[in-house]
Write an enzyme that holds these catalytic residues in place. Structure first.
Site, short mmCIF file in Angstrom:
data_model
loop_
_atom_site.label_atom_id
_atom_site.label_comp_id
_atom_site.label_asym_id
_atom_site.label_seq_id
_atom_site.Cartn_x
_atom_site.Cartn_y
_atom_site.Cartn_z
N ARG A 164 0.84 -1.21 0.00
CA ARG A 164 0.00 0.00 0.00
C ARG A 164 0.87 1.26 0.00
NH1 ARG A 164 -2.95 -3.64 -0.69
NH2 ARG A 164 -5.05 -3.96 0.13
N SER A 259 -10.43 -0.60 3.60
CA SER A 259 -9.66 -0.83 4.83
C SER A 259 -9.19 0.52 5.37
CB SER A 259 -8.42 -1.67 4.56
OG SER A 259 -8.78 -2.92 4.07
N GLU A 362 -4.82 4.12 6.40
CA GLU A 362 -4.50 3.95 4.99
C GLU A 362 -4.96 5.15 4.14
OE1 GLU A 362 -4.82 -0.09 2.89
OE2 GLU A 362 -6.38 1.11 1.99
N1 EPU Z 1 -10.51 -10.55 10.88
C1 EPU Z 1 -11.16 -10.66 12.08
N2 EPU Z 1 -12.13 -9.75 12.38
C2 EPU Z 1 -12.47 -8.76 11.53
C3 EPU Z 1 -11.81 -8.64 10.30
C4 EPU Z 1 -10.82 -9.55 9.98
O1 EPU Z 1 -10.89 -11.53 12.87
O2 EPU Z 1 -13.36 -7.98 11.86
C5 EPU Z 1 -9.52 -11.55 10.52
C6 EPU Z 1 -10.09 -12.44 9.41
O3 EPU Z 1 -10.78 -13.53 9.92
C7 EPU Z 1 -8.85 -12.87 8.67
C8 EPU Z 1 -7.90 -11.70 8.85
O4 EPU Z 1 -8.40 -10.93 9.93
O5 EPU Z 1 -8.30 -14.02 9.25
C9 EPU Z 1 -7.72 -10.87 7.61
O6 EPU Z 1 -8.96 -10.35 7.18
P1 EPU Z 1 -9.38 -10.29 5.63
O7 EPU Z 1 -9.09 -11.55 4.97
O8 EPU Z 1 -10.74 -9.74 5.55
O9 EPU Z 1 -8.37 -9.28 4.95
P2 EPU Z 1 -7.74 -7.94 5.51
O10 EPU Z 1 -6.31 -8.19 5.85
O11 EPU Z 1 -8.62 -7.35 6.53
C10 EPU Z 1 -6.79 -7.13 3.19
C11 EPU Z 1 -6.76 -5.82 2.46
C12 EPU Z 1 -8.06 -5.59 1.71
C13 EPU Z 1 -8.24 -6.74 0.72
C14 EPU Z 1 -8.26 -8.05 1.51
C15 EPU Z 1 -8.32 -9.25 0.60
C16 EPU Z 1 -5.33 -4.33 3.73
C17 EPU Z 1 -5.25 -3.21 4.71
N3 EPU Z 1 -6.54 -4.74 3.42
O12 EPU Z 1 -7.80 -7.01 4.18
O13 EPU Z 1 -7.93 -4.40 0.97
O14 EPU Z 1 -9.43 -6.60 -0.01
O15 EPU Z 1 -7.05 -8.19 2.29
O16 EPU Z 1 -7.11 -9.42 -0.07
O17 EPU Z 1 -4.29 -4.79 3.26
C18 EPU Z 1 -8.31 -2.06 1.07
O18 EPU Z 1 -7.09 -1.91 1.02
O19 EPU Z 1 -9.09 -1.07 1.10
C19 EPU Z 1 -8.87 -3.39 1.10
C20 EPU Z 1 -10.17 -3.61 1.26
#
Ligand code: EPU
Length: 366
Positions: A164, A259, A362
């Site tokens: 990012r 995010s 972000e």
């Molecule tokens: N999790 C929780 N509780 C929550 C949210 C997440 O326990 O409320 C846990 C999930 O269970 C999972 C982990 O955290 O094990 C990661 O969550 P998720 O797979 O939803 O992905 P993320 O890391 O929250 C990132 C990107 C997203 C992208 C997704 C899918 C960042 C900051 N965010 O989210 O990007 O769509 O992976 O690849 O890197 C964005 O940048 O705006 C964005 C939406």
């Protein structure tokens, strides 16, 4: 060049914050930027570049001149032995480009379907989702230097992509270095370009020997459910759209900026320390030896999911997304940038107090 005064920005930012631009210039081509820079009055004012507004928090009316990027066009530029090279104008919606490339038969962007925002904003924060980042498909981009009006081209190395992150997110180095680059007749390579350059066109290299990227757990689940061994790019596109629609709020209905925090990275030692205290913490070892922690998990663990402060809230299906709990289409009923930032700070404080980790927002805060 189209210059407008006192322009409402509520429908130009995905949070639906009701701020205004004192002055707004619609940029439909590189010439509009040059006309703006050459203008005796506007040319001397600071500028703020606005794409799809899906990654900004407006904390008040915007005083710098808003350059609203509306450069359009998508085309196959040429092909090499291994790639299709596709070019798009900075003002095109990113998702429209993903859909267009697939319709033309060029696979490779499907994992990044439905990411909000414009093509021009995509390199700024090196957008990514489901195992793929913009830098994996990047060829080059054109940008205009806001000091000189010159058009220049950057390749991937010069964009200095990170998680990012890119050269467009960093403040310029001291003036002398910029001047030296200019005297040497090259773009200010390796220096921060935030506020110094406007991206006008982006070129992507889409692989002819495309293979599905199904490393991400959510996608593997979809594949198992569908019972398909070798999915097409179109099928992956549909799965990614379905996953995102189930997990992330539609900004047209519930204002948000995706995010809100980056996933923080820690050293393996820090991570073992935290695991000893919090065995369930979600973490991913990275190639460079660091460990990435799921910010959504950290925020969720602090009990923030579904909470509301003022008209700002934490989305109930994904704690990493802050949402507008007011009416995103109403002038005085919508969330303010101040309310969003107050909630963000409260979250940062509680995550720091419990885990000793500082979350970094972000979106760009204006
Ligand atoms: N999790 C929780 N509780 C929550 C949210 C997440 O326990 O409320 C846990 C999930 O269970 C999972 C982990 O955290 O094990 C990661 O969550 P998720 O797979 O939803 O992905 P993320 O890391 O929250 C990132 C990107 C997203 C992208 C997704 C899918 C960042 C900051 N965010 O989210 O990007 O769509 O992976 O690849 O890197 C964005 O940048 O705006 C964005 C939406």
């Amino acid at each position: 060049m189209l210059v407008e005064k006192n322009v409402p920005l509520q429908h130009c930012n995905s949070f639906g914050i009701a701020a205004r631009a004192h002055t707004l210039v619609r940029v439909r081509g590189e010439d509009d930027i040059r006309d703006f820079l050459a203008h005796p009055l506007w040319g001397r004012q600071p500028a703020f570049v606005l794409g799809g507004g899906s990654n900004v928090v407006l904390t008040g009316d915007v005083e710098p001149v808003v350059l609203k990027m509306e450069i359009s066009g998508m085309r196959l530029l040429h092909e090499t032995e291994r790639h299709w090279i596709v070019e798009a104008g900075a003002g095109e919606r990113w998702h429209d480009l993903v859909a267009w490339t697939l319709a033309q038969g060029y696979a490779g962007l499907e994992n990044m379907a439905l990411i909000p925002g414009t093509v021009g904003a995509a390199p700024v924060q090196n957008i990514g989702a489901y195992g793929l980042e913009l830098q994996d498909r990047f060829d080059s981009l054109d940008a205009v230097d806001l000091a000189s009006g010159e058009l220049f081209t950057l390749g991937a190395a010069q964009c200095a992509f990170g998680y990012r992150d890119s050269v467009f997110k960093h403040a310029p180095a001291e003036r002398n270095a910029v001047m030296r680059a200019r005297v040497a007749g090259r773009p200010p390579r390796g220096l921060g370009l935030a506020g110094r350059a406007v991206i006008t066109r982006v070129r992507l290299a889409l692989p002819k020997d495309w293979k599905p990227d199904l490393g991400y757990l959510d996608l593997q689940r979809k594949q198992t459910e569908a019972g398909i061994k070798s999915p097409t790019a179109r099928q992956i596109f549909d799965w990614v759209c379905a996953i995102r629609r189930a997990k992330l709020p539609d900004p047209e209905k519930i204002g948000n900026a995706g995010s809100f925090f980056k996933n923080p990275t820690v050293t393996p030692e820090q991570c073992s320390d935290i695991i000893a205290r919090e065995p369930k913490i979600v973490h991913y070892p990275m190639d460079d030896g660091t460990v990435k922690l799921a910010a959504g998990w950290l925020i969720d663990a602090c009990g923030w999911k579904g909470k509301t402060m003022g008209r700002a809230g934490v989305y109930d299906k994904q704690a990493l997304v802050l949402v507008n709990r007011g009416n995103r289409h109403s002038l005085d009923g919508s969330v303010t940038g101040g309310e969003v930032m107050t909630l963000a700070q409260a979250i940062q404080t509680s995550v720091y107090e419990r885990f000793g980790i500082r979350l970094e927002p972000e979106p760009v805060v204006v």
